[in-house]
Scaffold this active site. Sequence first.
Site, PDB file in Angstrom:
ATOM      1  N   CYS A   1     -24.117 -24.943   7.321  1.00 33.73           N
ATOM      2  CA  CYS A   1     -23.972 -25.554   6.272  1.00 33.73           C
ATOM      3  C   CYS A   1     -22.688 -26.823   6.382  1.00 33.73           C
ATOM      4  O   CYS A   1     -23.586 -27.545   7.106  1.00 33.73           O
ATOM      5  CB  CYS A   1     -24.009 -24.567   5.416  1.00 33.73           C
ATOM      6  SG  CYS A   1     -24.028 -25.708   3.501  1.00 33.73           S
TER       7      CYS A   1
ATOM      8  N   HIS B   1     -27.848 -19.829   4.790  1.00 34.71           N
ATOM      9  CA  HIS B   1     -26.839 -19.150   5.377  1.00 34.71           C
ATOM     10  C   HIS B   1     -27.222 -17.886   5.925  1.00 34.71           C
ATOM     11  O   HIS B   1     -26.952 -16.436   4.708  1.00 34.71           O
ATOM     12  CB  HIS B   1     -25.792 -19.173   4.065  1.00 34.71           C
ATOM     13  CG  HIS B   1     -24.858 -20.070   3.599  1.00 34.71           C
ATOM     14  ND1 HIS B   1     -24.039 -20.575   3.934  1.00 34.71           N
ATOM     15  CD2 HIS B   1     -25.775 -21.642   2.497  1.00 34.71           C
ATOM     16  CE1 HIS B   1     -23.365 -21.753   3.026  1.00 34.71           C
ATOM     17  NE2 HIS B   1     -24.777 -22.048   2.859  1.00 34.71           N
TER      18      HIS B   1
ATOM     19  N   GLU C   1     -25.507 -15.682   7.241  1.00 33.93           N
ATOM     20  CA  GLU C   1     -24.397 -14.545   7.046  1.00 33.93           C
ATOM     21  C   GLU C   1     -23.530 -14.552   5.956  1.00 33.93           C
ATOM     22  O   GLU C   1     -22.961 -13.079   5.002  1.00 33.93           O
ATOM     23  CB  GLU C   1     -22.499 -15.387   7.251  1.00 33.93           C
ATOM     24  CG  GLU C   1     -22.322 -16.020   5.907  1.00 33.93           C
ATOM     25  CD  GLU C   1     -22.827 -17.634   5.729  1.00 33.93           C
ATOM     26  OE1 GLU C   1     -22.421 -18.152   4.952  1.00 33.93           O
ATOM     27  OE2 GLU C   1     -23.710 -17.647   6.038  1.00 33.93           O
TER      28      GLU C   1
END
Length: 275
Positions: free
Chosen positions: A106, A234, A236
């Site tokens: 990002c 994302h 994560e």
Amino acid sequence: MDKQVRAMVMAGNGTNCEMEMAHACRMAGAEVVDTVSIYELLDGERKLEDYHFLNIPGGFLDGDDLGSAKAAANIYAHAKVRNSDETLRGQLERFVEQGKLILGICNGFQLLIKLGLVPAIDGKYFEQQATLTFNKSGRFENRWVRLTIDPQSPCVFTRGLTSIELPVRHGEGQVVVPDSAMGERLKHGHVALRYAACVGGLPTEEYPANPNGSQDGVAGLCDPSGRVFGMMPHPEAFLHRTNHPRWTRETLPEQGDGLALFINAVDYIRDNLLD
């Protein structure tokens, strides 16, 4: 350096995903995971050379002043380390030359693209060849998307994967190139990740499957080596099935789709960078 996989996760100045990214590195098997401020690098307290894997998380880096991650890119490109003639750029250049890994997510992707670390066509690092601008929807997008992976890409992080589902959370995720010729060159292995249609799974520019309108569905870019990778979604944020919004309504694997990217990175480091 010892035989432990050592990961650095950048933190501070508006970054807000460092804890999740550090957790992903640990889940993937990295033995040493340090969250580090850019000021520790500038003061010489920490050095990139002590690590194998540089992680640059998402957030609102420097308040998105000058455009997403542009202010930070200027620091990384030009700032000197205290009591030294060395710049952070010099450390980054050696890091890449030594075959180590960099992942930007990002805001981290925005930093890599504005630093010129991706796509780095023809090996031209630190020469900005593309940018990221406002979503075509004209608003911040927070939604889950399906992603398809180019099996011909050299990207280390996406090896062995064909399709994954991840969330996006951004207002400036549209990849823009200066001309059609550059867009065509990106297709030769640099676009490791594309937004995919929910039906059929093919790359798409249609909203909302493609939340920002990137041409050719571009969701992530890598350098020619495949060891430097930036992506808007994302990984994560999807490490375990309970991270998924439908985890109580569907039977999902225990491992979230995003963890595979970090496992690929740690496995690569073990196979190629540890003595």
